[in-house]
Design a protein around this motif. Structure first.
Motif, PDB file in Angstrom:
ATOM      1  N   THR A 108       0.835  -1.195   0.000  1.00  0.00           N
ATOM      2  CA  THR A 108       0.000   0.000   0.000  1.00  0.00           C
ATOM      3  C   THR A 108       0.871   1.246   0.000  1.00  0.00           C
ATOM      4  O   THR A 108       2.103   1.164   0.106  1.00  0.00           O
ATOM      5  CB  THR A 108      -0.915   0.024   1.241  1.00  0.00           C
ATOM      6  OG1 THR A 108      -0.096   0.168   2.416  1.00  0.00           O
ATOM      7  CG2 THR A 108      -1.734  -1.259   1.350  1.00  0.00           C
ATOM      8  N   ALA A 109       0.215   2.375  -0.080  1.00  0.00           N
ATOM      9  CA  ALA A 109       0.933   3.652  -0.104  1.00  0.00           C
ATOM     10  C   ALA A 109       1.747   3.865   1.162  1.00  0.00           C
ATOM     11  O   ALA A 109       2.794   4.511   1.145  1.00  0.00           O
ATOM     12  CB  ALA A 109      -0.046   4.801  -0.312  1.00  0.00           C
ATOM     13  N   THR A 110       1.270   3.336   2.277  1.00  0.00           N
ATOM     14  CA  THR A 110       1.928   3.595   3.558  1.00  0.00           C
ATOM     15  C   THR A 110       2.751   2.407   4.053  1.00  0.00           C
ATOM     16  O   THR A 110       3.222   2.407   5.186  1.00  0.00           O
ATOM     17  CB  THR A 110       0.864   3.950   4.621  1.00  0.00           C
ATOM     18  OG1 THR A 110      -0.084   2.886   4.712  1.00  0.00           O
ATOM     19  CG2 THR A 110       0.173   5.246   4.278  1.00  0.00           C
ATOM     20  N   THR A 111       2.965   1.406   3.212  1.00  0.00           N
ATOM     21  CA  THR A 111       3.829   0.289   3.610  1.00  0.00           C
ATOM     22  C   THR A 111       5.228   0.824   3.868  1.00  0.00           C
ATOM     23  O   THR A 111       5.783   1.562   3.052  1.00  0.00           O
ATOM     24  CB  THR A 111       3.883  -0.785   2.505  1.00  0.00           C
ATOM     25  OG1 THR A 111       2.574  -1.308   2.295  1.00  0.00           O
ATOM     26  CG2 THR A 111       4.821  -1.917   2.896  1.00  0.00           C
ATOM     27  N   THR A 112       5.788   0.494   5.006  1.00  0.00           N
ATOM     28  CA  THR A 112       7.108   1.025   5.357  1.00  0.00           C
ATOM     29  C   THR A 112       8.189   0.403   4.478  1.00  0.00           C
ATOM     30  O   THR A 112       8.024  -0.684   3.910  1.00  0.00           O
ATOM     31  CB  THR A 112       7.437   0.739   6.832  1.00  0.00           C
ATOM     32  OG1 THR A 112       7.391  -0.664   7.058  1.00  0.00           O
ATOM     33  CG2 THR A 112       6.445   1.438   7.738  1.00  0.00           C
ATOM     34  N   ALA A 113       9.306   1.103   4.396  1.00  0.00           N
ATOM     35  CA  ALA A 113      10.400   0.665   3.524  1.00  0.00           C
ATOM     36  C   ALA A 113      10.882  -0.732   3.887  1.00  0.00           C
ATOM     37  O   ALA A 113      11.129  -1.560   3.012  1.00  0.00           O
ATOM     38  CB  ALA A 113      11.547   1.673   3.610  1.00  0.00           C
ATOM     39  N   ILE A 114      10.997  -0.994   5.170  1.00  0.00           N
ATOM     40  CA  ILE A 114      11.535  -2.290   5.582  1.00  0.00           C
ATOM     41  C   ILE A 114      10.588  -3.431   5.234  1.00  0.00           C
ATOM     42  O   ILE A 114      11.002  -4.556   4.970  1.00  0.00           O
ATOM     43  CB  ILE A 114      11.874  -2.277   7.094  1.00  0.00           C
ATOM     44  CG1 ILE A 114      12.831  -3.432   7.414  1.00  0.00           C
ATOM     45  CG2 ILE A 114      10.624  -2.343   7.945  1.00  0.00           C
ATOM     46  CD1 ILE A 114      13.427  -3.348   8.793  1.00  0.00           C
ATOM     47  N   ASN A 115       9.284  -3.129   5.210  1.00  0.00           N
ATOM     48  CA  ASN A 115       8.305  -4.171   4.892  1.00  0.00           C
ATOM     49  C   ASN A 115       8.214  -4.453   3.397  1.00  0.00           C
ATOM     50  O   ASN A 115       7.608  -5.453   2.994  1.00  0.00           O
ATOM     51  CB  ASN A 115       6.925  -3.796   5.439  1.00  0.00           C
ATOM     52  CG  ASN A 115       6.833  -3.985   6.946  1.00  0.00           C
ATOM     53  OD1 ASN A 115       7.482  -4.872   7.494  1.00  0.00           O
ATOM     54  ND2 ASN A 115       6.064  -3.147   7.607  1.00  0.00           N
ATOM     55  N   LEU A 116       8.805  -3.587   2.583  1.00  0.00           N
ATOM     56  CA  LEU A 116       8.811  -3.851   1.144  1.00  0.00           C
ATOM     57  C   LEU A 116       9.616  -5.113   0.834  1.00  0.00           C
ATOM     58  O   LEU A 116       9.361  -5.790  -0.156  1.00  0.00           O
ATOM     59  CB  LEU A 116       9.401  -2.660   0.384  1.00  0.00           C
ATOM     60  CG  LEU A 116       8.572  -1.372   0.370  1.00  0.00           C
ATOM     61  CD1 LEU A 116       9.321  -0.278  -0.390  1.00  0.00           C
ATOM     62  CD2 LEU A 116       7.211  -1.605  -0.259  1.00  0.00           C
ATOM     63  N   TYR A 117      10.581  -5.411   1.693  1.00  0.00           N
ATOM     64  CA  TYR A 117      11.389  -6.613   1.475  1.00  0.00           C
ATOM     65  C   TYR A 117      10.555  -7.887   1.579  1.00  0.00           C
ATOM     66  O   TYR A 117      10.945  -8.929   1.069  1.00  0.00           O
ATOM     67  CB  TYR A 117      12.525  -6.677   2.501  1.00  0.00           C
ATOM     68  CG  TYR A 117      13.624  -5.688   2.276  1.00  0.00           C
ATOM     69  CD1 TYR A 117      14.714  -5.994   1.460  1.00  0.00           C
ATOM     70  CD2 TYR A 117      13.590  -4.422   2.877  1.00  0.00           C
ATOM     71  CE1 TYR A 117      15.738  -5.080   1.255  1.00  0.00           C
ATOM     72  CE2 TYR A 117      14.613  -3.508   2.673  1.00  0.00           C
ATOM     73  CZ  TYR A 117      15.681  -3.841   1.872  1.00  0.00           C
ATOM     74  OH  TYR A 117      16.693  -2.942   1.656  1.00  0.00           O
ATOM     75  N   ASN A 118       9.427  -7.784   2.290  1.00  0.00           N
ATOM     76  CA  ASN A 118       8.584  -8.965   2.480  1.00  0.00           C
ATOM     77  C   ASN A 118       7.529  -9.126   1.393  1.00  0.00           C
ATOM     78  O   ASN A 118       6.687 -10.028   1.471  1.00  0.00           O
ATOM     79  CB  ASN A 118       7.906  -8.896   3.852  1.00  0.00           C
ATOM     80  CG  ASN A 118       8.915  -8.962   4.989  1.00  0.00           C
ATOM     81  OD1 ASN A 118       9.858  -9.739   4.931  1.00  0.00           O
ATOM     82  ND2 ASN A 118       8.731  -8.128   6.001  1.00  0.00           N
ATOM     83  N   ALA A 119       7.546  -8.244   0.395  1.00  0.00           N
ATOM     84  CA  ALA A 119       6.591  -8.363  -0.701  1.00  0.00           C
ATOM     85  C   ALA A 119       6.788  -9.704  -1.414  1.00  0.00           C
ATOM     86  O   ALA A 119       7.889 -10.265  -1.430  1.00  0.00           O
ATOM     87  CB  ALA A 119       6.769  -7.214  -1.680  1.00  0.00           C
ATOM     88  N   ALA A 120       5.716 -10.201  -2.009  1.00  0.00           N
ATOM     89  CA  ALA A 120       5.764 -11.513  -2.656  1.00  0.00           C
ATOM     90  C   ALA A 120       6.762 -11.523  -3.816  1.00  0.00           C
ATOM     91  O   ALA A 120       6.950 -10.525  -4.516  1.00  0.00           O
ATOM     92  CB  ALA A 120       4.373 -11.889  -3.156  1.00  0.00           C
TER      93      ALA A 120
END
Length: 260
Positions: A108-120
């Motif tokens: 989402t727009a507010t997904t934090t940078a560190i959580n982008l690593y967990n994207a599928a």
């Protein structure tokens, strides 16, 4: 008396001539005997077999190390090319020469940078030509293990009829890219199996010691960058107001500003 001495001299000369003859005959016989000795050189069959066994033993011992060394060099070269490709892609997005990638599913727009690593991880290769990298000048191919596929992952706004790409760039966004080997996908662009992803707590980037030449399903490199333009401020970058009247929104925005 004179005749006796003469006879003695003749006898001495005869003995000398006989001695010379004997010496010459002995030398000639020695030379002939030496020339008739067969020249024997090289190795015997047993010596050759022993040498072959020794060499074979040494080769068996060092062959795995040689193979591992070559594999590590090949994989290191791949990782170096992947690093260059990731840097070039991120710089292109930040400079505006590459279109801002879409926000992937689950982000989402507010997904934090560190959580982008967990994207599928991708199930199919991105279709944008900027994400398909030909590293050896013979044209991109999914069958070429030297070519690369980039998976871009970003947060921030989604381009729509009301939000332009310029708006997205002004707001700014975090960008994570994973770089996979092209042969991690089949000829139609579908992943050959479930691809791995990388997270800060569980690295899954390909190792040169995994399957000798690295795992095809693991990313070669995972990199990140902040994409902002010259007019972006921190509130734009956070895509929210840290002083929002809603305490929950304000707290979320402050966490985003801190990159948590």
């Amino acid at each position: 008396m004179l005749m006796i001495n003469r006879k003695s001299d003749l006898a001495t000369q005869a003995r000398g001539q006989k001695l010379k003859h004997e010496i010459g005959r002995s030398i000639r016989m020695h030379i002939v005997a030496s020339s008739e000795v067969p020249k024997q050189s090289g190795f015997t069959l047993l010596e050759s077999l022993i040498a072959m066994v020794v060499v074979s033993t040494l080769l068996v011992g060092i062959a795995p190390m040689l193979a591992l060394t070559v594999a590590a060099r090949v994989q290191a070269r791949r990782v170096d090319l992947a690093t260059q490709a990731a840097r070039a892609y991120m710089n292109g997005v930040r400079a505006g020469s590459i279109t801002v990638p879409a926000v992937p599913s689950g982000v989402t727009a507010t997904t934090t940078a560190i959580n982008l690593y967990n994207a599928a991880a991708p199930t199919t290769a991105p279709t944008d030509s900027s994400t398909r990298v030909d590293t050896n000048g013979n044209g991109f191919s999914f069958d070429d293990p030297n070519d690369l596929v980039i998976q871009p992952i970003r947060n921030g706004q989604t381009v729509s009829t009301t939000v332009t790409e310029a708006d997205v760039r002004k707001r700014g966004f975090d960008l994570v890219v994973r770089v996979y080997r092209a042969d991690a996908f089949n000829s139609s662009g579908t992943a050959i199996s479930t691809l791995q992803k990388n997270s800060p707590t569980s690295s899954a980037t390909a190792s040169p010691f995994t399957g000798t030449l690295g795992s095809r399903t693991a990313p070669l490199i995972v990199a990140s960058a902040n994409a902002i333009d010259s007019t972006t401020n921190m509130s734009d970058y956070a895509n929210c107001n840290p002083n929002d009247a809603d305490a929950t929104i304000a707290a979320s925005c402050q966490s985003r500003l801190l990159g948590q």
